[in-house]
Design a protein around this motif. Sequence first.
Motif, PDB file in Angstrom:
ATOM      1  N   TYR A  14       0.758  -1.306  -0.007  1.00 15.55           N
ATOM      2  CA  TYR A  14      -0.086   0.044  -0.017  1.00 15.55           C
ATOM      3  C   TYR A  14       0.777   1.288  -0.077  1.00 15.55           C
ATOM      4  N   GLU A  17       2.585   1.644  -3.375  1.00 13.24           N
ATOM      5  CA  GLU A  17       1.912   1.930  -4.653  1.00 13.24           C
ATOM      6  C   GLU A  17       1.226   3.360  -4.360  1.00 13.24           C
ATOM      7  N   ALA A  18       0.730   3.684  -3.004  1.00  6.56           N
ATOM      8  CA  ALA A  18       0.338   5.125  -2.692  1.00  6.56           C
ATOM      9  C   ALA A  18       1.263   6.251  -3.212  1.00  6.56           C
ATOM     10  N   LEU A  21       0.829   7.613  -6.692  1.00  7.66           N
ATOM     11  CA  LEU A  21      -0.405   8.146  -7.012  1.00  7.66           C
ATOM     12  C   LEU A  21      -0.228   9.826  -6.652  1.00  7.66           C
TER      13      LEU A  21
ATOM     14  N   TYR B  31      -4.271  13.671  -0.196  1.00  7.40           N
ATOM     15  CA  TYR B  31      -3.537  12.537  -0.934  1.00  7.40           C
ATOM     16  C   TYR B  31      -4.139  11.344  -0.323  1.00  7.40           C
ATOM     17  N   LYS B  32      -4.095  11.327   0.964  1.00 11.52           N
ATOM     18  CA  LYS B  32      -4.615  10.038   1.688  1.00 11.52           C
ATOM     19  C   LYS B  32      -5.933   9.577   1.251  1.00 11.52           C
ATOM     20  N   TYR B  34      -7.254  10.298  -1.731  1.00 10.19           N
ATOM     21  CA  TYR B  34      -7.402  10.051  -3.170  1.00 10.19           C
ATOM     22  C   TYR B  34      -6.847   8.499  -3.358  1.00 10.19           C
ATOM     23  N   ARG B  35      -5.664   8.344  -2.599  1.00  8.32           N
ATOM     24  CA  ARG B  35      -4.997   7.017  -2.386  1.00  8.32           C
ATOM     25  C   ARG B  35      -5.912   6.041  -2.294  1.00  8.32           C
ATOM     26  N   GLU B  44      -8.035   5.200 -11.235  1.00  6.60           N
ATOM     27  CA  GLU B  44      -7.955   6.532 -11.060  1.00  6.60           C
ATOM     28  C   GLU B  44      -8.992   7.589 -11.229  1.00  6.60           C
ATOM     29  N   SER B 102       1.855   3.228 -12.861  1.00  6.62           N
ATOM     30  CA  SER B 102       2.689   2.655 -12.158  1.00  6.62           C
ATOM     31  C   SER B 102       4.148   2.293 -12.678  1.00  6.62           C
ATOM     32  N   TYR B 147      -3.726   0.578   5.237  1.00  4.97           N
ATOM     33  CA  TYR B 147      -3.396   1.650   4.445  1.00  4.97           C
ATOM     34  C   TYR B 147      -3.602   2.975   5.483  1.00  4.97           C
TER      35      TYR B 147
END
Lengths: 264, 200
Positions: A14, A17-18, A21, B31-32, B34-35, B44, B102, B147
Amino acid sequence: MEKQIIEDRIKTMYQEEAAKLQLPESVKLQIDHRIKEVENKKTVRLWGKKKLVILVAAVMLILSSVGCYALGTSMYSKGQANALPDTTDFKDVSKITKEAGFSFHAVEHFSNGYSFQGLRVSTAAEYDEKGKILGEEYHSLIFDYTNGDKKFTLFMKPFGGEILSPKNAVEEKEIEGNQVYFTKYVNKIVPQNYQMTQEDMEREKQGDFGVSCTSDQETIEEMTSYTLSWQENEIEYYITDYEGLVSYEDMEEVARQIMNAGKK
Amino acid sequence: MEDIGAKEDLIKRVKRKEEGAFDSLYEQYKYKAYRTAVFLTGNEEDAQDAIQDTFVTVYLKIEELKDLSLFSSWFYRILTRNAIRRSKERMREFSQDAVNMSLALEERESKQNPLVIILNQEENYKIKAAIEELDEKHRMVLVLYYYNEFSTKEISYITGCMEGTVKSRLFSARKKLEQKLLIDEQKQCERNGYQKWKNK
């Protein structure tokens, strides 16, 4: 496989990958745009919350433009009142207005032929551009006067702050030592599902235009009104003619008699 | 404590619709959030839509939030619902967007030890693929727990499930992943063994 190992592998995946983004800037712009759209719709709906006579909504709309001069930071006023007058008997006026926190001498008959027809008490407040309430809610008074087919509304509210020239002033002068302003205002009355156009928004910025809706409105109409306003003894006064039938001279005379009503 | 105080102060400012407060909130959470949304939706595009829906709802409904200390959980409850709704609206496909992105980003990282990068990529890919095979409920608790690092109690509030259910889903998700990864590794060993035997 140990619990710790699998947990570490999930967490690592996680995190890694995070980190890859990134959120595009355009997302925030879209959010702001959507909020603005909802707020605009809300502004239109404010005036149609109750099946209220257009008149009351229009009074408040006019204040949305003059409010800027009355409060300095206020963007618009919003208020509610009964569709029918709270009283049509002038004998009740003194009691009702005192209960609403006003101290002044009301006039039943003006020398130029206008007479009292009714009074409504409204509860209102000032709002900023984001819809945040500014200060406390307050009572305001809405008097109706007629002279045959001609009619005007006298709207009174507590004084909000420093008085500056309203954006939509067409004339200003002094009456009985008070600075008064004549303003013109166009009220666009629309159905409830109406969405404000770019042109509406541009016109609103000019300060002499606003949009309102009522539940029974099916077509779009524009109504032009004329207002004479002043401030005296901690009260703001607005004399408004919605049909263009009351002359400036009549409005001036009414204002003069209101100003003199308390004087011996 | 100071951090919590500052956060609550910001929420109060957003509630009062103070100038710039909502923008600050967005910066702190974007950010947190969105991810998380990408992990939940698997792509996305849906994640961006879910983020938009969430922040608009937060702006419009924040007055309904009474206990400011619950803001984060409240925010993620809105986000998870929006993410699930968005991903249901679309036929969920394997997150090709995320994979493509990625790969592009990973190319930029090629100055690192290439062997380490490849191993990490392979490892992450395996876990990601295994998580993708889980159902939505199990994926959600994994994301929120591993996460976002929410407690099972907080996840219970966010998802609207009993804490026991959250714990059971976590356990079961981990087990499924473990099995999946073990099977993959066994297959890999078998292939390696076959290769060794073949090369003899």
